[in-house]
Structures are given as structure tokens and as C-alpha cells.
Design an enzyme around this catalytic site. Structure first.
Site, PDB file in Angstrom:
ATOM      1  N   ARG A 117      53.111  17.249  70.371  1.00 12.43           N
ATOM      2  CA  ARG A 117      52.434  18.007  71.433  1.00 12.43           C
ATOM      3  C   ARG A 117      53.140  19.283  71.799  1.00 12.43           C
ATOM      4  NH1 ARG A 117      49.226  14.473  75.680  1.00 12.43           N
ATOM      5  NH2 ARG A 117      49.177  12.646  74.389  1.00 12.43           N
ATOM      6  N   ARG A 134      43.133   4.843  85.090  1.00 11.60           N
ATOM      7  CA  ARG A 134      44.489   5.228  84.692  1.00 11.60           C
ATOM      8  C   ARG A 134      45.043   6.177  85.746  1.00 11.60           C
ATOM      9  NH1 ARG A 134      45.355   7.257  78.526  1.00 11.60           N
ATOM     10  NH2 ARG A 134      46.254   9.114  79.463  1.00 11.60           N
ATOM     11  N   ARG A 191      46.608  18.261  83.050  1.00 11.98           N
ATOM     12  CA  ARG A 191      46.792  17.861  81.646  1.00 11.98           C
ATOM     13  C   ARG A 191      46.101  18.860  80.706  1.00 11.98           C
ATOM     14  NH1 ARG A 191      44.493  12.036  82.109  1.00 11.98           N
ATOM     15  NH2 ARG A 191      44.700  11.937  79.836  1.00 11.98           N
ATOM     16  N   ARG A 217      36.708   6.355  82.690  1.00  9.43           N
ATOM     17  CA  ARG A 217      37.519   5.428  81.869  1.00  9.43           C
ATOM     18  C   ARG A 217      38.186   4.364  82.746  1.00  9.43           C
ATOM     19  NH1 ARG A 217      41.948   7.723  77.825  1.00  9.43           N
ATOM     20  NH2 ARG A 217      42.690   8.783  79.699  1.00  9.43           N
ATOM     21  N   LYS A 238      40.953  10.594  70.807  1.00 13.51           N
ATOM     22  CA  LYS A 238      42.010  10.339  69.810  1.00 13.51           C
ATOM     23  C   LYS A 238      42.236   8.834  69.661  1.00 13.51           C
ATOM     24  CE  LYS A 238      45.061  12.799  72.131  1.00 13.51           C
ATOM     25  NZ  LYS A 238      44.210  13.268  73.236  1.00 13.51           N
TER      26      LYS A 238
HETATM   27  P1  AP5 Z   1      40.084   8.093  74.400  1.00  8.31           P
HETATM   28  O1  AP5 Z   1      39.790   7.660  73.003  1.00  8.31           O
HETATM   29  O2  AP5 Z   1      40.927   7.196  75.248  1.00  8.31           O
HETATM   30  O3  AP5 Z   1      40.659   9.591  74.381  1.00  8.31           O
HETATM   31  P2  AP5 Z   1      42.122  10.150  74.113  1.00  8.31           P
HETATM   32  O4  AP5 Z   1      41.960  11.451  73.411  1.00  8.31           O
HETATM   33  O5  AP5 Z   1      42.959   9.105  73.443  1.00  8.31           O
HETATM   34  O6  AP5 Z   1      42.536  10.402  75.609  1.00  8.31           O
HETATM   35  P3  AP5 Z   1      43.905  10.236  76.393  1.00  8.31           P
HETATM   36  O7  AP5 Z   1      43.580  10.536  77.819  1.00  8.31           O
HETATM   37  O8  AP5 Z   1      44.564   8.920  76.114  1.00  8.31           O
HETATM   38  O9  AP5 Z   1      44.733  11.395  75.753  1.00  8.31           O
HETATM   39  P4  AP5 Z   1      45.944  12.112  76.331  1.00  8.31           P
HETATM   40  O10 AP5 Z   1      46.382  12.878  75.143  1.00  8.31           O
HETATM   41  O11 AP5 Z   1      45.741  12.905  77.557  1.00  8.31           O
HETATM   42  O12 AP5 Z   1      46.870  10.923  76.842  1.00  8.31           O
HETATM   43  P5  AP5 Z   1      48.066  10.099  76.194  1.00  8.31           P
HETATM   44  O13 AP5 Z   1      47.838   8.699  76.510  1.00  8.31           O
HETATM   45  O14 AP5 Z   1      48.296  10.488  74.783  1.00  8.31           O
HETATM   46  O15 AP5 Z   1      38.691   8.366  75.131  1.00  8.31           O
HETATM   47  C1  AP5 Z   1      38.662   8.711  76.508  1.00  8.31           C
HETATM   48  C2  AP5 Z   1      37.474   7.970  77.180  1.00  8.31           C
HETATM   49  O16 AP5 Z   1      36.249   8.456  76.609  1.00  8.31           O
HETATM   50  C3  AP5 Z   1      37.472   6.444  76.950  1.00  8.31           C
HETATM   51  O17 AP5 Z   1      36.975   5.814  78.090  1.00  8.31           O
HETATM   52  C4  AP5 Z   1      36.520   6.254  75.748  1.00  8.31           C
HETATM   53  O18 AP5 Z   1      35.885   4.979  75.776  1.00  8.31           O
HETATM   54  C5  AP5 Z   1      35.522   7.394  75.970  1.00  8.31           C
HETATM   55  N1  AP5 Z   1      34.974   7.949  74.745  1.00  8.31           N
HETATM   56  C6  AP5 Z   1      35.609   8.163  73.562  1.00  8.31           C
HETATM   57  N2  AP5 Z   1      34.778   8.740  72.671  1.00  8.31           N
HETATM   58  C7  AP5 Z   1      33.592   8.907  73.312  1.00  8.31           C
HETATM   59  C8  AP5 Z   1      32.321   9.461  72.930  1.00  8.31           C
HETATM   60  N3  AP5 Z   1      32.123   9.959  71.705  1.00  8.31           N
HETATM   61  N4  AP5 Z   1      31.337   9.473  73.845  1.00  8.31           N
HETATM   62  C9  AP5 Z   1      31.524   8.973  75.097  1.00  8.31           C
HETATM   63  N5  AP5 Z   1      32.688   8.419  75.515  1.00  8.31           N
HETATM   64  C10 AP5 Z   1      33.713   8.399  74.640  1.00  8.31           C
HETATM   65  O19 AP5 Z   1      49.307  10.674  77.023  1.00  8.31           O
HETATM   66  C11 AP5 Z   1      49.465  10.388  78.397  1.00  8.31           C
HETATM   67  C12 AP5 Z   1      50.733  11.047  78.912  1.00  8.31           C
HETATM   68  O20 AP5 Z   1      51.881  10.513  78.197  1.00  8.31           O
HETATM   69  C13 AP5 Z   1      50.831  12.567  78.721  1.00  8.31           C
HETATM   70  O21 AP5 Z   1      50.182  13.280  79.758  1.00  8.31           O
HETATM   71  C14 AP5 Z   1      52.364  12.753  78.740  1.00  8.31           C
HETATM   72  O22 AP5 Z   1      52.876  12.670  80.041  1.00  8.31           O
HETATM   73  C15 AP5 Z   1      52.850  11.545  77.952  1.00  8.31           C
HETATM   74  N6  AP5 Z   1      52.919  11.812  76.505  1.00  8.31           N
HETATM   75  C16 AP5 Z   1      52.209  11.180  75.526  1.00  8.31           C
HETATM   76  N7  AP5 Z   1      52.505  11.680  74.325  1.00  8.31           N
HETATM   77  C17 AP5 Z   1      53.436  12.669  74.536  1.00  8.31           C
HETATM   78  C18 AP5 Z   1      54.115  13.561  73.678  1.00  8.31           C
HETATM   79  N8  AP5 Z   1      53.907  13.571  72.345  1.00  8.31           N
HETATM   80  N9  AP5 Z   1      54.978  14.444  74.242  1.00  8.31           N
HETATM   81  C19 AP5 Z   1      55.213  14.448  75.573  1.00  8.31           C
HETATM   82  N10 AP5 Z   1      54.586  13.624  76.451  1.00  8.31           N
HETATM   83  C20 AP5 Z   1      53.708  12.732  75.925  1.00  8.31           C
END
Ligand code: AP5
Length: 214
Positions: free
Chosen positions: A90, A159, A170, A129, A15
Site C-alpha cells: 500500500r 467494522r 481511508r 457491510r 479485494k
Molecule cells: P470487500 O470484498 O470486503 O472489499 P475490500 O476491498 O476487501 O474492502 P476492505 O474495506 O477490507 O479494504 P481495505 O483495503 O480498506 O481494508 P483492509 O482490511 O485491507 O467488499 C466490501 C463490501 O462490499 C462487503 O460487504 C462485500 O460483501 C460487498 N461487495 C463486494 N463486492 C460487491 C459487489 N460486486 N456488489 C455489491 N457488494 C459487494 O485494511 C484495513 C486497515 O488495516 C487499513 O486501513 C490499515 O490501517 C491496515 N492495513 C491493512 N493493510 C495494510 C498495509 N499493507 N499497510 C498499512 N496498513 C495496512
């Protein structure tokens, strides 16, 4: 091009990676609730302190906190000509809250982009990552082995929520609380664009753009 997009998908689906590309292409801000919460933690604000135990356990931060963050973002000037919401909503309650806020502002969502990736690939991506401990930058996949951030002097670290146990939690939280949001959007007649998130970043971007612009 004016776009208002919600980016959904499991942890590690890409994402953030695809969201940054869309942000540059369309010239609209990307609001990532995860990035906003991590920045608040680095600064030690009340928001960061309130969120940290949930984030480290792989649980969702309470809806009222998240809706407050997005409410502020949507009324800001930068969101006037469009926006990308990354990792929000979410829960069904968040989706309902977003719809209410957008209705009040007279705004329409163009598309919900749903990126899907196999669990094995998610574990592989997240275990590799590395992020900057100072500025939060996510290191490029080909920066494996580097120890310093390309943008500042910070150290690259894993992270906190990318350890195997927390990634498993997660994924469970995603299935229990976030997948129902997709059903909610489909049932409410919104345009949900499903994108295969496996393969190269460039290939996925092509599919994302084809879906958004079709
Ligand atoms: P990346 O692009 O970072 O993936 P992502 O989908 O953004 O992953 P996240 O882990 O950030 O998502 P998440 O939803 O779990 O966490 P968030 O930060 O939103 O890619 C991942 C890795 O793969 C990178 O190293 C990248 O380089 C690599 N990659 C990408 N594409 C690739 C490809 N095609 N091939 C190979 N490698 C690739 O949330 C974290 C926490 O915050 C949650 O657990 C929760 O506690 C809280 N939170 C956030 N939003 C909310 C909400 N709306 N409601 C409640 N709690 C929330």
C-alpha cells in the site's frame, strides 16, 4: 496453475470478495494484511495492540510492521506454490520491500490486479457491510438484517473503520499513498491488470479471470 498476484483497489473495492474466489480457484493462500491485523486485535497480541490506533483512524500501519508480516508469510511452506496478496503493498516502500523479498526468494510476480469502483458505491458497500465480532467473517450482501454469524455464534457488527468519516479518510490515504504504488508498478514494467469493479460479484469475477488468465 501457479499464481503470484497482488490485489489492489480502494477500500470496499471487493479485494477480499474476489480474493477468496481466486484463492479457491487456484488453491493458493491469500494473505490479507487487514485480516491478519484484525485477527491479531481479536487475540490481543502485541501486533494487534500496535496496529489498532492506526486502523481505527483509517491510517496505514507502519511499513516495518507490515513488511514483517509479509516476510513471514512468504517464507512459509503454504506460499511455496503461489499466493495472493490482498491489500499489500500500500506504499511505494512496501512495494520495494516486496520486490526485494521476492528477488531473494527467486520469485516473480505474475500480475498486479487493480480493481476500481466509484466512491459513491464504496460508501454504499461499506456502510452496509457487517462482520462477525468473533471470527471476522464478512456477511454476504444478501444477509442484510441477520444479526448472527453464519459460521459461529458471534454477533454481526459494523467494522470499526466503516463509519462514514473513517471511510473518507481511508479514501484519502488510498489516493495519497497507495495509488502511487500502481504508477510505480507500471513504470517498473510489471503487468498491471485493470478491472472494472462495478456490477455483480459474478460479473467482476469473470473480468478478473479473463485479465489474469489472458
Ligand atoms: P470487500 O470484498 O470486503 O472489499 P475490500 O476491498 O476487501 O474492502 P476492505 O474495506 O477490507 O479494504 P481495505 O483495503 O480498506 O481494508 P483492509 O482490511 O485491507 O467488499 C466490501 C463490501 O462490499 C462487503 O460487504 C462485500 O460483501 C460487498 N461487495 C463486494 N463486492 C460487491 C459487489 N460486486 N456488489 C455489491 N457488494 C459487494 O485494511 C484495513 C486497515 O488495516 C487499513 O486501513 C490499515 O490501517 C491496515 N492495513 C491493512 N493493510 C495494510 C498495509 N499493507 N499497510 C498499512 N496498513 C495496512
Amino acid at each position: 496453475m501457479l499464481v503470484r498476484i497482488v490485489l489492489m483497489g480502494p477500500p470496499g473495492a471487493g479485494k477480499g470478495t474476489q480474493g477468496e474466489i481466486l484463492e479457491r480457484r487456484y488453491g493458493v493462500p491469500r494473505f490479507s494484511t487487514g485480516d491478519i491485523l484484525r485477527a491479531a486485535r481479536r487475540k490481543g497480541t502485541d501486533l494487534g495492540l500496535r496496529a489498532q490506533s492506526y486502523m481505527d483512524a483509517g491510517e496505514l500501519v507502519p511499513d516495518d510492521v507490515i513488511l514483517g508480516i509479509i516476510g513471514e508469510a512468504l517464507v512459509g511452506d503454504s506460499a511455496r506454490d503461489g499466493f495472493i496478496l490482498d491489500g499489500f503493498p500500500r506504499t511505494v516502500a512496501q512495494a520495494e520491500g516486496l520486490t526485494r523479498m521476492m528477488d531473494e526468494l527467486g520469485l516473480q510476480l505474475d500480475a498486479v490486479l487493480n480493481i476500481s469502483v466509484d466512491d459513491d458505491e464504496i460508501v454504499r458497500r461499506l456502510s452496509g457491510r457487517r462482520v462477525c465480532s468473533e471470527c471476522g467473517l464478512v456477511a454476504d450482501a444478501d444477509a442484510a438484517g441477520d444479526s448472527d454469524c453464519a459460521d459461529c455464534s458471534g454477533k454481526l457488527v459494523q467494522r470499526r473503520d466503516d463509519d462514514a468519516d473513517t471511510v473518507r479518510r481511508r479514501l484519502e490515504v488510498y489516493r495519497d499513498q497507495t495509488e502511487p504504488v500502481l504508477t510505480w508498478y507500471r513504470n517498473s514494467g510489471r503487468r498491471v491488470v485493470d478491472v472494472d469493479g462495478m456490477g455483480s460479484v459474478e460479473g467482476i469475477t469473470r473480468r478478473v479471470l479473463a485479465g489474469v488468465e489472458s
